[in-house]
Motif scaffolding. Sequence first.
Motif, PDB file in Angstrom:
ATOM      1  N   GLN A 129       0.829  -1.214   0.000  1.00 35.46           N
ATOM      2  CA  GLN A 129       0.000   0.000   0.000  1.00 35.46           C
ATOM      3  C   GLN A 129       0.864   1.265   0.000  1.00 35.46           C
ATOM      4  OE1 GLN A 129      -2.628  -0.155   3.330  1.00 35.46           O
ATOM      5  NE2 GLN A 129      -3.488  -2.117   2.731  1.00 35.46           N
ATOM      6  N   GLU A 130       1.912   1.244   0.767  1.00 33.26           N
ATOM      7  CA  GLU A 130       2.779   2.427   0.836  1.00 33.26           C
ATOM      8  C   GLU A 130       3.415   2.714  -0.526  1.00 33.26           C
ATOM      9  OE1 GLU A 130       3.034   4.514   3.395  1.00 33.26           O
ATOM     10  OE2 GLU A 130       1.584   3.253   4.454  1.00 33.26           O
ATOM     11  N   THR A 131       3.764   1.663  -1.247  1.00 32.17           N
ATOM     12  CA  THR A 131       4.333   1.833  -2.583  1.00 32.17           C
ATOM     13  C   THR A 131       3.310   2.482  -3.507  1.00 32.17           C
ATOM     14  OG1 THR A 131       5.638  -0.170  -2.225  1.00 32.17           O
ATOM     15  CG2 THR A 131       5.499   0.644  -4.470  1.00 32.17           C
ATOM     16  N   LEU A 132       2.062   2.049  -3.400  1.00 32.75           N
ATOM     17  CA  LEU A 132       1.016   2.660  -4.226  1.00 32.75           C
ATOM     18  C   LEU A 132       0.824   4.133  -3.891  1.00 32.75           C
ATOM     19  CD1 LEU A 132      -1.671  -0.171  -4.241  1.00 32.75           C
ATOM     20  CD2 LEU A 132      -0.311   0.608  -6.165  1.00 32.75           C
ATOM     21  N   LEU A 133       0.844   4.453  -2.592  1.00 32.37           N
ATOM     22  CA  LEU A 133       0.705   5.862  -2.197  1.00 32.37           C
ATOM     23  C   LEU A 133       1.866   6.696  -2.723  1.00 32.37           C
ATOM     24  CD1 LEU A 133      -0.583   5.481   1.472  1.00 32.37           C
ATOM     25  CD2 LEU A 133      -1.859   6.311  -0.507  1.00 32.37           C
ATOM     26  N   LEU A 134       3.069   6.166  -2.614  1.00 31.46           N
ATOM     27  CA  LEU A 134       4.231   6.893  -3.142  1.00 31.46           C
ATOM     28  C   LEU A 134       4.126   7.059  -4.659  1.00 31.46           C
ATOM     29  CD1 LEU A 134       7.102   5.303  -1.020  1.00 31.46           C
ATOM     30  CD2 LEU A 134       6.160   7.611  -0.809  1.00 31.46           C
ATOM     31  N   TYR A 135       3.606   6.038  -5.330  1.00 31.87           N
ATOM     32  CA  TYR A 135       3.424   6.123  -6.780  1.00 31.87           C
ATOM     33  C   TYR A 135       2.434   7.228  -7.131  1.00 31.87           C
ATOM     34  CZ  TYR A 135       2.247   4.743 -11.549  1.00 31.87           C
ATOM     35  OH  TYR A 135       2.035   4.739 -12.908  1.00 31.87           O
ATOM     36  N   LEU A 136       1.328   7.292  -6.387  1.00 33.20           N
ATOM     37  CA  LEU A 136       0.328   8.326  -6.651  1.00 33.20           C
ATOM     38  C   LEU A 136       0.880   9.722  -6.408  1.00 33.20           C
ATOM     39  CD1 LEU A 136      -2.894   6.755  -5.119  1.00 33.20           C
ATOM     40  CD2 LEU A 136      -2.442   7.236  -7.519  1.00 33.20           C
ATOM     41  N   GLN A 137       1.758   9.848  -5.417  1.00 36.94           N
ATOM     42  CA  GLN A 137       2.340  11.152  -5.099  1.00 36.94           C
ATOM     43  C   GLN A 137       3.521  11.487  -6.009  1.00 36.94           C
ATOM     44  OE1 GLN A 137       3.348  10.622  -0.998  1.00 36.94           O
ATOM     45  NE2 GLN A 137       1.228  10.911  -0.297  1.00 36.94           N
ATOM     46  N   GLY A 138       3.965  10.531  -6.811  1.00 39.66           N
ATOM     47  CA  GLY A 138       5.091  10.757  -7.715  1.00 39.66           C
ATOM     48  C   GLY A 138       6.431  10.743  -7.011  1.00 39.66           C
ATOM     49  N   GLU A 196      12.620   3.713 -11.962  1.00 42.93           N
ATOM     50  CA  GLU A 196      12.767   2.249 -12.008  1.00 42.93           C
ATOM     51  C   GLU A 196      11.648   1.564 -11.219  1.00 42.93           C
ATOM     52  OE1 GLU A 196      15.803  -0.760  -9.908  1.00 42.93           O
ATOM     53  OE2 GLU A 196      16.771   0.680 -11.267  1.00 42.93           O
ATOM     54  N   LYS A 197      11.371   2.078 -10.023  1.00 41.45           N
ATOM     55  CA  LYS A 197      10.311   1.507  -9.187  1.00 41.45           C
ATOM     56  C   LYS A 197       8.929   1.718  -9.836  1.00 41.45           C
ATOM     57  CE  LYS A 197      12.313   0.337  -5.163  1.00 41.45           C
ATOM     58  NZ  LYS A 197      12.101  -0.825  -4.357  1.00 41.45           N
ATOM     59  N   GLN A 198       8.730   2.906 -10.446  1.00 41.68           N
ATOM     60  CA  GLN A 198       7.465   3.162 -11.125  1.00 41.68           C
ATOM     61  C   GLN A 198       7.245   2.164 -12.257  1.00 41.68           C
ATOM     62  OE1 GLN A 198       7.459   7.206 -12.480  1.00 41.68           O
ATOM     63  NE2 GLN A 198       6.882   8.044 -10.496  1.00 41.68           N
ATOM     64  N   HIS A 199       8.296   1.926 -13.029  1.00 44.54           N
ATOM     65  CA  HIS A 199       8.199   0.983 -14.135  1.00 44.54           C
ATOM     66  C   HIS A 199       7.900  -0.428 -13.614  1.00 44.54           C
ATOM     67  CE1 HIS A 199       8.845  -0.747 -18.049  1.00 44.54           C
ATOM     68  NE2 HIS A 199       9.740  -1.579 -17.538  1.00 44.54           N
ATOM     69  N   GLU A 200       8.546  -0.818 -12.530  1.00 45.09           N
ATOM     70  CA  GLU A 200       8.330  -2.138 -11.939  1.00 45.09           C
ATOM     71  C   GLU A 200       6.877  -2.287 -11.454  1.00 45.09           C
ATOM     72  OE1 GLU A 200       9.771  -4.364  -7.916  1.00 45.09           O
ATOM     73  OE2 GLU A 200      11.303  -3.257  -9.034  1.00 45.09           O
ATOM     74  N   LEU A 201       6.373  -1.237 -10.832  1.00 46.22           N
ATOM     75  CA  LEU A 201       4.997  -1.253 -10.339  1.00 46.22           C
ATOM     76  C   LEU A 201       4.002  -1.328 -11.492  1.00 46.22           C
ATOM     77  CD1 LEU A 201       3.123  -0.959  -7.846  1.00 46.22           C
ATOM     78  CD2 LEU A 201       3.157   1.483  -8.267  1.00 46.22           C
ATOM     79  N   GLU A 202       4.248  -0.568 -12.545  1.00 49.79           N
ATOM     80  CA  GLU A 202       3.365  -0.599 -13.702  1.00 49.79           C
ATOM     81  C   GLU A 202       3.370  -1.963 -14.378  1.00 49.79           C
ATOM     82  OE1 GLU A 202       4.917   2.684 -15.900  1.00 49.79           O
ATOM     83  OE2 GLU A 202       3.819   4.162 -14.708  1.00 49.79           O
ATOM     84  N   MET A 203       4.519  -2.623 -14.401  1.00 48.10           N
ATOM     85  CA  MET A 203       4.592  -3.961 -14.986  1.00 48.10           C
ATOM     86  C   MET A 203       3.777  -4.964 -14.158  1.00 48.10           C
ATOM     87  SD  MET A 203       6.191  -3.642 -17.753  1.00 48.10           S
ATOM     88  CE  MET A 203       6.582  -5.294 -18.247  1.00 48.10           C
ATOM     89  N   GLN A 204       3.801  -4.819 -12.839  1.00 43.95           N
ATOM     90  CA  GLN A 204       3.013  -5.710 -11.989  1.00 43.95           C
ATOM     91  C   GLN A 204       1.517  -5.500 -12.198  1.00 43.95           C
ATOM     92  OE1 GLN A 204       4.319  -4.888  -8.010  1.00 43.95           O
ATOM     93  NE2 GLN A 204       5.924  -6.452  -8.059  1.00 43.95           N
ATOM     94  N   MET A 205       1.138  -4.278 -12.489  1.00 42.52           N
ATOM     95  CA  MET A 205      -0.279  -3.954 -12.625  1.00 42.52           C
ATOM     96  C   MET A 205      -0.821  -4.240 -14.019  1.00 42.52           C
ATOM     97  SD  MET A 205      -0.439  -0.507 -10.349  1.00 42.52           S
ATOM     98  CE  MET A 205      -2.053  -0.126 -10.927  1.00 42.52           C
TER      99      MET A 205
END
Length: 120
Positions: free
Chosen positions: A18-27, A32-41
């Motif tokens: 959840q914290e990773t998602l919140l950080l993603y939303l806040q930019g 690298e982490k954003q790309h990894e998260l987008e690949m998972q989704m």
Amino acid sequence: MKDNLKDILSNLNPDIDQETLLLYLQGKLSAEKQHELEMQMLDSDFDIDAMEGLQSLSSTQNVSHLVEQLNRDLRKRTAQKKSRREKLRLKSDPWIWVTILITLLLIVVSYLIIHQFLKS
């Protein structure tokens, strides 16, 4: 951030923190982490649509307000349905059962008396 936002985000993908998602939303995530998260989704269209919807909101205050409003509406609707179910449910009063039992016993006893009377 409020816990309500975390509750909504926890339903997106159980493999993503959840914290990773919140950080993603806040930019605040690295590229690298954003790309990894987008690949998972990418596996779920629902996850992608949900994240796009959350990103399209102008601020996190709007998200918090929206979550509170949705929760209020949900509680209101479930309370209405619950009250309707309670009204439709038959109330089982113990005196009704006693009355039915006594009536059945009287019918059986009456039958036996009439049967004995006709037999003799």
